[in-house]
Design a protein around this motif. Sequence first.
Motif: not given
Length: 315
Positions: A1-22, A295-301
Amino acid sequence: MIALVLRRFLGLLFTLLIVSLLIFAVMDLLPGDPASIMLGTSTSPETLSALRHELGLDQPLILRYGRWLAGVMSGNLGQSYTYGVPVAGLIAERLSVTLPLALMAIMLSVAIALPLGVLAASRRGSIFAVIATLFSQISIALPAFWVALLLIILFSTMLGLMPAGGFPGWNEGFLPALQALVMPAVALAMPQAGVLTRVARSAVLETMHEDFARTAMAKGLSSSAVLWRHIVPNALIPILTMIGLQFTFLVAGAVLVENVFNLPGLGRLALQALSQRDIIVMQDVVLFFAALVIVMNFIVDLSYLAIDPRMRKAV
């Protein structure tokens, strides 16, 4: 479960980076020059060039993006071209209006929609089902800004019970500030409550036909106990998903209602920055809205794992 949360969090950071560039790339493509808008059309080319150099507008795109991203990560969102103050302070000031407004609206929406949707599903053909259907259809059909105008006419103009608009500020007292947000919150909540009523009703109806619900009834539990202890908790996943989407919409999409009630919220700040070509404010506000959604989608997940033991076992 911790690994899943960590993967989701890293995905969140990557998505934020792409969104900021766009966001940065799109804002750079907008027509107009902030330096020209600040100085006016009659300024000399030398003065214009000096201001562009001071603002860093003459640097390559990738360097400007890197500087902006480094500032965002360190909490320095830059200086507004129009207001001449730090953007972080502007966003915090406007968020002190928009965030309580969105929280009040979403709590009101849930307080109306959840009981109405559950009762409509559990008592099909009853007066509750009729009321839920009528309320859902009417509230969805009425735009929030139109509801806001009706509230102003009724409670401000005719009855004189509520302020018609404006925001006194939290430093003027909690109750006056809260009173100024009541009618905007109601106007925002009504359409969202209509949508959430339909989602809650459909989710409960679908869950009522699951095997565990029939088994609970066969064990002799009362209909009320089966409904609130077994059916409703298992129907919460689509309801929570919709609540998360609605909250982000209320924060980012309240600009029309904020304008009707003359509230100095975050939506009005974004609209003003767009009209004044204040790029740095626009970038930061749009990034804030995008980050809020992610972040809200992450919290809902994560909430899925908390309310559904089957998902915890699956990971």
